[in-house]
Design an enzyme around this catalytic site. Structure first.
Site, short mmCIF file in Angstrom:
data_model
loop_
_atom_site.label_atom_id
_atom_site.label_comp_id
_atom_site.label_asym_id
_atom_site.label_seq_id
_atom_site.Cartn_x
_atom_site.Cartn_y
_atom_site.Cartn_z
N HIS A 61 0.86 -1.19 0.00
CA HIS A 61 0.00 0.00 0.00
C HIS A 61 0.89 1.23 0.00
O HIS A 61 1.95 1.25 0.63
CB HIS A 61 -0.88 0.00 1.25
CG HIS A 61 -1.39 1.36 1.64
ND1 HIS A 61 -0.81 2.11 2.64
CD2 HIS A 61 -2.40 2.11 1.14
CE1 HIS A 61 -1.46 3.26 2.74
NE2 HIS A 61 -2.41 3.29 1.85
N ASN A 66 0.33 5.75 -0.15
CA ASN A 66 -0.55 6.90 -0.25
C ASN A 66 0.27 8.16 -0.02
O ASN A 66 1.09 8.20 0.89
CB ASN A 66 -1.66 6.80 0.81
CG ASN A 66 -2.51 8.06 0.90
OD1 ASN A 66 -2.17 8.99 1.63
ND2 ASN A 66 -3.58 8.09 0.17
N ARG A 109 -0.52 12.50 -0.03
CA ARG A 109 -1.67 13.40 -0.10
C ARG A 109 -1.32 14.80 0.41
O ARG A 109 -0.34 14.99 1.13
CB ARG A 109 -2.83 12.82 0.71
CG ARG A 109 -2.49 12.59 2.16
CD ARG A 109 -3.55 11.74 2.87
NE ARG A 109 -3.20 11.53 4.27
CZ ARG A 109 -2.41 10.57 4.69
NH1 ARG A 109 -1.90 9.70 3.83
NH2 ARG A 109 -2.12 10.45 5.97
N GLY A 147 -18.53 12.15 1.17
CA GLY A 147 -19.36 11.92 -0.01
C GLY A 147 -18.55 11.53 -1.23
O GLY A 147 -18.95 11.79 -2.36
N ARG A 181 -16.51 8.93 -3.97
CA ARG A 181 -17.02 7.86 -4.82
C ARG A 181 -16.73 6.51 -4.17
O ARG A 181 -15.59 6.12 -4.01
CB ARG A 181 -16.35 7.95 -6.20
CG ARG A 181 -16.84 6.93 -7.20
CD ARG A 181 -16.24 7.24 -8.57
NE ARG A 181 -16.74 6.33 -9.59
CZ ARG A 181 -16.09 5.25 -10.03
NH1 ARG A 181 -14.91 4.95 -9.50
NH2 ARG A 181 -16.60 4.49 -10.96
#
Length: 297
Positions: free
Chosen positions: A107, A109, A111, A250, A252
């Site tokens: 993994h 990530n 950001r 909210g 996807r």
């Protein structure tokens, strides 16, 4: 210097492209399918999933840049002063579930968040073996150490603490590096650190894939892989802040949950027999270790 949102966005899009290219070449058969999506409240992204490859059973590499008028609770739990502030959140997140149980799941990530006048970087990568090899773990951690330099000891501990299944009293794997809320050196240096982590993922992971992808394996190893993948599902759904942020904001759903493996299994109160290769995962690898200092270079 003030944050350069466009520079971060450009880097992340290029990172997604380069990692997808490497994974397609390594797999040799499967290709990524891309879904470009938009979010009604602001922003969007592009989700890429490779399925049923020769080497990778499933690989998801997603880019997102979402914005909104109000940060969700998961992003303000430790920063209550930002509640109600407009925000931008950009990132690349990937999870790779290999076919061969001797190749670890991985993994990564990276950001960037901006809320009002406040901004920070975060990210990292961690490794989840099923049948571990000390030299692979040492290579993974030495690559992470080279990318993060003086920050490595703190980021390693942060990773060990974060990727931990509290309800199992068990780490997810052998860790790596993880950091959040990083902005102290200023934008340029903070952005450079995030890029160093993003750029280190392929050199950390690809040699392990190439070394283990053809290891002979059978039903026993596959059954154990599926059982341990269940732990991955548990962590991502119960503890992962990125999953919570995506769902609460909210985002996807298909893109948020593309990190989950295509198949996983659970057994009631199962324990490996002592002295087996499966027990070795628990006895040797699911314990905090200073892998980067190991002598098996």
């Amino acid at each position: 210097m003030p944050p350069d949102l466009n520079a971060v966005r450009s880097y992340l899009l290029a990172l997604q492209d380069s990692i997808c290219d490497v994974l397609e070449r390594e797999d040799g058969t499967a290709r990524f399918k891309e879904d470009a999506w938009t979010r009604a409240e602001g922003g969007g992204g592009r989700s890429r999933v490779l399925s049923e490859g020769a080497v990778f059973e499933k690989a998801g590499v997603g880019f997102s840049h979402v914005s909104g008028a109000c940060l969700p609770p998961s992003a303000t739990a430790s920063r209550p002063e930002l509640a109600g502030k407009p925000f931008h959140a950009l990132g690349v997140s990937l999870v790779i579930h290999p076919r061969n149980p001797f190749v670890p799941t991985s993994h990564m990530n990276v950001r960037f968040f901006q809320a009002g006048d406040t901004w920070w970087f975060g990210g990292g990568f961690d490794l989840t073996p099923y049948y571990g090899f000390e030299e692979d773990c040492a290579h993974w951690h030495r690559t992470a150490q080279a990318a993060t330099g003086e920050h490595y000891p703190r980021f390693k501990k942060w990773c060990d603490d974060y990727f931990y299944l509290k309800h199992r009293a068990e780490p997810r794997g052998v860790g790596g590096v993880f950091f959040d809320d990083f902005n102290a050196p200023g934008f340029a240096q903070s952005f450079a650190l995030m890029r160093a982590v993003g750029d280190a993922f392929v050199p950390a992971y690809l040699p392990i894939v190439q070394k283990r992808r053809a290891t002979p394996q059978g039903d026993r190893e596959r059954d154990f892989q599926l059982y341990r993948r269940g732990r991955y599902v548990e962590f991502n759904l119960v503890w992962d802040r990125g999953t919570h942020f995506g769902l609460q904001s909210g985002g996807r759903t298909e893109s948020i949950l593309m990190s989950l493996p295509p198949l996983a299994a659970w057994r009631y109160d199962w324990k490996p027999d002592p002295g087996t290769p499966e027990a070795r995962l628990y006895d040797v690898f699911l314990k905090p270790r200073n892998w980067a200092d190991e002598s098996n270079h």
